[in-house]
Design an enzyme around this catalytic site. Structure first.
Site, short mmCIF file in Angstrom:
data_model
loop_
_atom_site.label_atom_id
_atom_site.label_comp_id
_atom_site.label_asym_id
_atom_site.label_seq_id
_atom_site.Cartn_x
_atom_site.Cartn_y
_atom_site.Cartn_z
CG HIS A 196 -2.04 0.86 1.29
ND1 HIS A 196 -1.92 2.23 1.37
CD2 HIS A 196 -3.38 0.63 1.30
CE1 HIS A 196 -3.12 2.78 1.42
NE2 HIS A 196 -4.02 1.84 1.37
CD GLU B 28 -3.39 1.24 -2.12
OE1 GLU B 28 -3.91 2.37 -2.00
OE2 GLU B 28 -3.97 0.19 -1.79
O1 TA6 Z 1 -6.13 1.70 -0.60
C1 TA6 Z 1 -7.23 2.54 -0.55
C2 TA6 Z 1 -8.01 2.26 0.72
O2 TA6 Z 1 -8.63 1.00 0.68
C3 TA6 Z 1 -9.01 3.40 0.91
O3 TA6 Z 1 -10.34 2.93 0.78
C4 TA6 Z 1 -8.70 3.90 2.31
O4 TA6 Z 1 -9.47 3.21 3.27
C5 TA6 Z 1 -7.22 3.55 2.41
O5 TA6 Z 1 -7.13 2.26 1.86
C6 TA6 Z 1 -6.60 3.67 3.78
O6 TA6 Z 1 -7.13 2.73 4.64
P1 TA6 Z 1 -6.64 2.79 6.18
O7 TA6 Z 1 -7.26 1.59 6.83
O8 TA6 Z 1 -5.14 2.72 6.16
O9 TA6 Z 1 -7.12 4.12 6.70
#
Ligand code: TA6
Length: 289
Positions: A155, A260
């Site tokens: 991520h 990601e």
């Molecule tokens: O990667 C995108 C995502 O799935 C968004 O929907 C947002 O929730 C982000 O991840 C961050 O998630 P987190 O749990 O780290 O706040």
């Protein structure tokens, strides 16, 4: 390479080589910094990130495993799985004199706590090769007696001068689920690059394409090559979502974009007992032509 207590008292490796500088927290095996020689920092971390045990670090490269997003059958389970908020074990640190890079490997294995959340035996090994380029590879092995299916995402939070002036190329003509439009399935135009003019949260599926983040503000492009991955996620929280997250500064949305490397939804991975799978991403930074 030194291991010491860093933010929040968490243990982190700091890497300082002729080819690059960087940092990696044992918490979640999270790379929080990578700066190739003669380049500005490539990864972004929030100034508001919490550095607490059992919390994900807000930035760098959190590892989402063994599910992506909310856990389908258990809304109370931690979003994006448990790998990013657990301490990984440092396995090795090795220099490569050829390209003056250093490779750090860490492991995470199933235990009582993970089995309570996900009833499978696994061993995950993460290799981070840091130098003029950054290569990260996550290998998951099914060490149990029954098959399992998992999702994963590297991520990665990339630093940009101003997200409104950046664009992501490489996902033209690609199918995606638009999470800011009720997950509706859409397709990019044949020559359409991704630009950010509002909250952006897209899961591109069935794609092994490399991507490139073009950042005129920093006069650079960051190329991302991947293998073992059929999903690419692009996210920017924009103003309201940034304000709603306590570990994210209200104005920080301008200076980051997540691209990601993942396997999620239709691209989830099935592993037979004894089987293993590797997802890999390779980052390189170049000046804009
Ligand atoms: O990667 C995108 C995502 O799935 C968004 O929907 C947002 O929730 C982000 O991840 C961050 O998630 P987190 O749990 O780290 O706040």
């Amino acid at each position: 390479v030194t291991l010491a207590r860093a933010q929040g008292g968490l243990e982190a490796l700091s890497i300082d080589r002729e080819s690059a500088k960087g940092a990696l927290y044992l918490q979640g095996a999270t790379v929080t910094a990578w700066q190739p020689k003669d380049q500005a920092p490539v990864l972004w971390v929030s100034a508001k990130s919490l550095y607490q045990v059992d919390k994900a670090i807000r930035g760098g490269i959190p590892i989402c495993f063994p599910w992506f997003g909310p856990k389908a059958d258990q809304p109370s389970a931690p979003q994006h799985g448990f790998a990013r908020s657990r301490p990984w074990m440092l396995q090795s640190v090795a220099d490569d004199p050829k390209d003056r890079s250093v490779t750090v490997t860490l492991v995470l294995a199933a235990d009582r706590e993970t089995r309570a959340l996900w009833p499978h035996d696994f061993r995950a090994r993460y290799a981070v090769r840091m130098g003029q380029k950054l290569e990260i590879a996550l290998t998951v092995e099914n060490t149990g007696e029954s098959p399992f299916r998992f999702e994963e995402a590297l991520h990665t939070y990339l630093a940009v001068a101003d997200v409104r002036g950046a664009r992501v190329e490489g996902l033209e003509d690609t199918r995606y689920f638009d999470k800011v439009d009720n997950g509706k399935e859409k397709r990019m135009g044949p020559r359409e690059a991704i630009t950010v003019g509002g909250e952006t949260d897209r899961v591109y599926v069935g794609t092994s394409s490399a991507t490139e983040l073009i950042d005129p503000g920093m006069n650079r492009r960051i190329s991302i090559q991947k293998d073992g991955s059929r999903t690419t996620v692009v996210w920017n929280p924009w103003i309201d979502k940034a304000r709603a997250m306590k570990d994210f500064g209200d104005d920080e949305w301008k200076e980051m974009i997540c691209v990601e490397t993942a396997n999620s939804g239709p691209d989830a991975i099935d592993l037979e007992p004894g089987g293993s799978h590797t997802i890999r991403a390779l980052y390189a930074v170049n000046a804009l032509a």
